[in-house]
Every structure is written in C-alpha cells, then in structure tokens.
Design an enzyme around this catalytic site. Structure first.
Site, short mmCIF file in Angstrom:
data_model
loop_
_atom_site.label_atom_id
_atom_site.label_comp_id
_atom_site.label_asym_id
_atom_site.label_seq_id
_atom_site.Cartn_x
_atom_site.Cartn_y
_atom_site.Cartn_z
N GLU A 192 0.80 -1.11 0.08
CA GLU A 192 -0.06 0.10 -0.13
C GLU A 192 0.69 1.33 -0.12
O GLU A 192 2.08 1.23 0.29
CB GLU A 192 -0.87 0.11 1.11
CG GLU A 192 0.00 -0.05 2.43
CD GLU A 192 -0.69 -0.60 3.73
OE1 GLU A 192 -1.80 -1.18 3.52
OE2 GLU A 192 -0.63 -0.15 4.71
N CYS A 244 3.71 8.26 1.35
CA CYS A 244 4.35 7.30 2.23
C CYS A 244 4.16 6.10 1.42
O CYS A 244 3.44 5.57 0.99
CB CYS A 244 3.25 7.18 3.48
SG CYS A 244 4.06 5.71 4.62
N CYS A 288 6.69 -7.42 6.88
CA CYS A 288 8.05 -6.96 7.76
C CYS A 288 8.20 -8.16 8.61
O CYS A 288 7.47 -8.66 9.34
CB CYS A 288 7.65 -5.63 8.19
SG CYS A 288 9.13 -4.87 9.13
N CYS A 326 7.14 -5.78 15.27
CA CYS A 326 7.11 -4.92 16.26
C CYS A 326 5.55 -5.15 16.64
O CYS A 326 4.59 -5.12 15.81
CB CYS A 326 7.30 -3.38 15.79
SG CYS A 326 8.80 -2.89 15.34
N CYS A 368 2.46 -3.26 15.44
CA CYS A 368 2.44 -2.83 13.96
C CYS A 368 1.61 -3.72 13.22
O CYS A 368 1.90 -4.98 13.33
CB CYS A 368 3.82 -2.69 13.32
SG CYS A 368 3.74 -2.11 11.73
N GLY A 415 7.00 -2.77 5.85
CA GLY A 415 8.54 -3.33 5.67
C GLY A 415 9.63 -2.13 6.31
O GLY A 415 9.42 -1.28 6.78
N GLU A 416 10.97 -2.67 6.66
CA GLU A 416 12.03 -2.32 6.98
C GLU A 416 12.99 -1.92 5.90
O GLU A 416 13.55 -2.73 5.33
CB GLU A 416 12.73 -3.12 8.02
CG GLU A 416 13.95 -2.74 8.47
CD GLU A 416 14.22 -1.23 9.03
OE1 GLU A 416 13.17 -0.73 9.62
OE2 GLU A 416 15.05 -0.68 8.37
N SER A 442 12.72 5.79 7.12
CA SER A 442 12.34 5.54 8.58
C SER A 442 13.00 3.98 8.74
O SER A 442 12.67 3.24 8.17
CB SER A 442 11.15 5.68 8.98
OG SER A 442 10.75 5.17 10.09
N SER A 464 13.27 4.82 14.63
CA SER A 464 11.93 4.37 15.34
C SER A 464 12.40 3.95 16.72
O SER A 464 12.88 2.72 16.83
CB SER A 464 11.01 3.29 14.76
OG SER A 464 10.59 3.85 13.63
N LEU A 465 12.45 4.74 17.54
CA LEU A 465 13.19 4.47 19.11
C LEU A 465 12.27 3.81 19.84
O LEU A 465 12.20 2.76 20.42
CB LEU A 465 13.86 5.70 19.43
CG LEU A 465 14.76 5.50 21.07
CD1 LEU A 465 16.02 4.74 20.62
CD2 LEU A 465 14.74 7.04 21.61
N HIS A 466 11.02 4.18 20.06
CA HIS A 466 9.80 4.05 20.97
C HIS A 466 10.08 3.74 22.46
O HIS A 466 9.02 3.39 22.97
CB HIS A 466 9.39 2.93 20.42
CG HIS A 466 8.94 2.76 18.68
ND1 HIS A 466 8.58 3.93 18.24
CD2 HIS A 466 9.04 1.92 17.87
CE1 HIS A 466 8.41 3.70 16.81
NE2 HIS A 466 8.74 2.45 16.76
N ASN A 493 -2.33 4.91 16.27
CA ASN A 493 -3.40 4.66 15.37
C ASN A 493 -3.76 3.45 15.86
O ASN A 493 -3.12 2.37 15.15
CB ASN A 493 -2.87 4.98 13.95
CG ASN A 493 -4.11 5.38 13.05
OD1 ASN A 493 -5.19 5.48 13.42
ND2 ASN A 493 -3.77 5.78 11.96
N CYS A 540 0.26 2.43 8.92
CA CYS A 540 0.96 1.44 7.98
C CYS A 540 0.48 -0.08 8.04
O CYS A 540 0.32 -0.61 9.00
CB CYS A 540 2.37 1.43 8.45
SG CYS A 540 3.01 2.99 8.55
N1 SAH Z 1 10.15 -0.11 9.26
C1 SAH Z 1 10.34 1.25 9.47
C2 SAH Z 1 9.57 1.95 8.60
C3 SAH Z 1 8.14 1.57 8.53
S1 SAH Z 1 7.14 1.89 9.84
C4 SAH Z 1 10.33 1.66 10.67
O1 SAH Z 1 9.80 0.80 11.56
O2 SAH Z 1 10.93 2.72 11.23
C5 SAH Z 1 7.10 3.80 9.95
C6 SAH Z 1 6.69 4.34 11.24
O3 SAH Z 1 5.50 4.24 11.46
C7 SAH Z 1 7.38 3.79 12.42
O4 SAH Z 1 7.74 4.90 13.29
C8 SAH Z 1 6.30 3.04 12.98
O5 SAH Z 1 6.64 2.74 14.37
C9 SAH Z 1 5.06 3.61 12.72
N2 SAH Z 1 3.64 3.13 12.86
C10 SAH Z 1 3.60 1.76 12.55
N3 SAH Z 1 2.33 1.36 12.81
C11 SAH Z 1 1.91 2.30 13.42
C12 SAH Z 1 0.43 2.73 14.01
N4 SAH Z 1 -0.34 1.63 14.05
N5 SAH Z 1 0.13 3.83 14.64
C13 SAH Z 1 1.25 4.73 14.62
N6 SAH Z 1 2.35 4.61 14.13
C14 SAH Z 1 2.95 3.44 13.50
FE1 SF4 Z 2 8.32 -3.49 10.62
FE2 SF4 Z 2 8.58 -0.59 10.96
FE3 SF4 Z 2 6.19 -2.39 11.53
FE4 SF4 Z 2 8.24 -2.53 13.08
S1 SF4 Z 2 7.02 -0.69 12.81
S2 SF4 Z 2 6.88 -4.33 12.06
S3 SF4 Z 2 9.96 -2.55 11.75
S4 SF4 Z 2 7.08 -1.78 9.51
#
Ligand code: SAH
Ligand code: SF4
Length: 351
Positions: free
Chosen positions: A97, A110, A117, A121, A124, A167-168, A199, A222-224, A298, A341
């Site tokens: 997408e 985006c 992926c 995480c 996600c 994806g990463e 990212s 993406s530190l979190h 989200n 995402c």
């Molecule tokens: N894999 C990479 C890039 C794709 S995710 C990464 O993790 O950085 C891109 C960003 O979207 C990341 O910071 C991720 O934490 C965030 N993201 C993914 N799912 C989300 C959701 N449901 N709500 C808010 N942010 C989200």
């Molecule tokens: Fe993959 Fe990024 Fe989603 Fe983590 S946040 S599962 S690295 S797409």
C-alpha cells in the site's frame, strides 16, 4: 528475504543505461531510449503500448522482453480529511500500500519498501503476517509515480516523501536507494533530497551503509522507548539496534553527513507514555543531537494497544520541551480508512 520471484524484469527496473542498451539491441537509435525513460520518469506511464512517440518496433521489442505488466490497483479509499490510501497488486499477486497525505502546505507520499515486515513490532499491522519479500526499485518507483499522478489530478504537487509504509527499508537498502535516486533526479520527478525521509527501526549494517553512502535523504530512527528493557518489549527483533547504538549512530551520521536525525516515538497508552519515560528520554536527548517526533498510536483492531489520552501526550511533550528538546507531534490523518501502516493490506490479505 528473496528478491523478485520471477526471471522476467519489469521495464521500470532497468537503469537508463540498460534501456539504452536494449534500444540499441532492437536496432533503434540510442536517442529513442530517452523517450522511453521520459514516459516512465516524467509521466508515470510504464505500459509500452501507451508510449505514443516510441516506434512500434521498439515498443514490441521491449514488450516482449520486459513483459511484467504495470501494477494493478486493488483498492482505493479517500478519508474525510483528504488522505488517500491505495492498495497495489504486484505481479505475483502480493499486496502493498501507499498513502497520499495532503496537508495545508505539504503533500506527502508514504511508500512501502517490502511486502510485510520481518521485524514484527508488537503494535504494527505490517509485521503481523511476517516478511514476504523486498520490493524492487521499479515497483517502488511505479507506486510513487501513481500517487504523484493522483495528487496532480487534484492540482497538488508532491512536497515530501517518507519511506514509512510496510517493511524495513534497511533490509532492502540497495533497491530503496536506486528508487530514491531516481525520484530525486533532475530528469525524473526531481524531488529534493531533503524532502525525502527513510525511517528505520535500527538495523546496524544498513544504517552504517546508508551513512557511508552520504546521501542527503533524512534519516529517522523508530526508537519508541528510552531504555532497552522497554524497547525490547515493543520491538522484539534481537538484532535491532539498542538505544545506545542508535544514539551513537545518530552522532556518527551527523559527523559524516552533517545531517541531524529524528527519533520517532510511537506513543502507546500505558506502555511508554508516562512522565517517567519522558524524563528518561529527555536525559538521553541531552547526549544526542536529534529531534523527537511523537506519534500517537493509530489503533489496529487485531492488536491490543491504545492511543494515549491527549493529556498524556501534552504532558510528555512539555517534559521534553522544558529542557529544550525539539519535539513535534504527528497529527492524526486518514483514521477512517485504516491509513496506519500495513492496515489495509492486512485486511485485504485476510479476506
Ligand atoms: N520499518 C520502518 C519503517 C516503516 S514503519 C520503521 O519501523 O521505522 C514507519 C513508522 O510508522 C514507524 O515509526 C512506526 O513505528 C510507525 N507506525 C507503524 N504502525 C503504526 C500505528 N498503528 N500507529 C502509529 N504509528 C505506527
Ligand atoms: Fe516493521 Fe516498522 Fe512495522 Fe516494526 S514498525 S513491524 S519495523 S514496518
């Protein structure tokens, strides 16, 4: 993860030189290859039969050899705030997408870098069914051009691009860079490097190579979480970088490229959104030159996480700001069309 599953290449995967060589092999003068390139890189037309000023013989030659059809649209939706989400069906039937996000001054695309992926995480949607394969540079470029044309139809031009879809990207860095260089190039869409952001969850070998490539694309981690114990609970991949490795990589990147990075922090209610984490993050930021982007979660129906209260978001932001940390909070976009995402692709894959 394997690359493309078929032997046949897509026309959009060819470099400029390869198209020139194919043109010569077909017996046509080299300048004809420029026309083919223009159709793809300026107009977003990838079907040779539509390249009107290209001689029929060359169209047939290319059509026979690079037979993979352009991407198909499996689903499109537009949210009340104008956010558009498009689900693409790839040549092998897999779904990915892309999202178009119009805002007051910006129009952002985006883009996904992989199908699914492998990082997984916990919050996600993209990781729920695991990693399937890398996208080729041509697939990413075709998606970009489609979304760009969608924006154009509404009199908008693209101002920003983020690699934040499925994806990463550091697992597919080579193809991502080829696609971005093409999007950035003067004889293509010519989108400025500083308007493009990659990212990553923090994959050490990829980040090192990206820094060494000296590209001017923005880098976001993406530190979190401000510590490893909590980060591991959110990002389960053992080989993902630790908080300290990310901090160090941010400094190295700044030293090598002169570019400051951003730390993304998805705020999950009751998990990483308390003042305690804010204070710990503030401490970490003192020894890092970077800004923080807070992303209120989200919600994904299949997963058991919630968005923090507005109060928690404000308090967290204030604690960081008090000590001079640069903070931005991402506004919610496209919530009514599952624009987080991976969400739409997950839903359709399971139907
Ligand atoms: N894999 C990479 C890039 C794709 S995710 C990464 O993790 O950085 C891109 C960003 O979207 C990341 O910071 C991720 O934490 C965030 N993201 C993914 N799912 C989300 C959701 N449901 N709500 C808010 N942010 C989200
Ligand atoms: Fe993959 Fe990024 Fe989603 Fe983590 S946040 S599962 S690295 S797409």
């Amino acid at each position: 993860m394997p690359n493309r599953p078929t032997k046949t290449q897509r026309l959009s995967d060819l470099s400029k030189l390869e198209i020139e060589e194919a043109t010569q092999a077909s017996g046509q003068p080299a300048y004809r290859s420029g026309q083919v390139w223009q159709w793809m890189s300026q107009k977003g037309i990838f079907d040779v039969s539509e390249m009107r000023n290209v001689p029929k013989a060359l169209r047939e030659f290319l059509g026979d050899r690079y037979a993979l059809p352009p991407l198909k649209i499996a689903h499109q939706s537009i949210a009340k705030d104008g956010t558009q989400k498009v689900l693409f069906k790839l040549g092998d039937g897999k779904l990915i997408e892309s999202v178009l996000i119009p805002a007051e001054k910006r129009t952002t695309i985006c883009l996904s870098s992989q199908v699914g992926c492998a990082v997984g995480c916990h919050f996600c949607a993209s990781g729920i069914d695991g990693g399937k394969r890398n996208l080729s540079s041509g697939e990413m470029f075709e998606v970009f051009m489609y979304m760009r044309n969608q924006a154009k139809a509404n009199d908008r031009s693209i101002t920003n691009l983020v690699i934040m879809g499925m994806g990463e990207p550091m697992f597919n860095l080579e193809q991502v860079i080829v696609a971005l260089d093409r999007i950035n190039s003067e004889d293509g869409p010519n989108l400025g490097a500083r308007r493009i952001t990659i990212s990553t969850v923090g994959i050490a070998h990829g980040v090192k190579r990206f820094t060494a490539s000296k590209r001017a694309y923005n880098l976001a981690f993406s530190l979190h979480a401000p510590n490893d114990q909590l980060r591991r609970k959110i990002v389960p991949l053992e080989s993902a970088m630790t908080v300290e490795e990310i901090r160090q990589a941010a400094l190295d990147h700044l030293k090598e490229t002169g570019r400051e990075v951003t730390f993304e922090y998805v705020m999950l209610k009751g998990v990483n959104d308390s003042p305690r984490e804010a204070r710990e993050l503030r401490k970490l930021m003192k020894h890092t030159q970077a800004s923080v982007n807070l992303i209120p979660y989200n919600p994904v129906p299949e997963l058991n996480y919630q968005r923090p209260t507005d109060e928690a978001i404000d308090t967290f932001t204030e604690i960081l700001e008090e000590s001079g940390v640069k903070v931005s909070v991402r506004r919610r976009k496209g919530a009514d069309i599952d624009a987080a995402c991976g969400q739409l692709a997950l839903k359709k894959n399971r139907e």
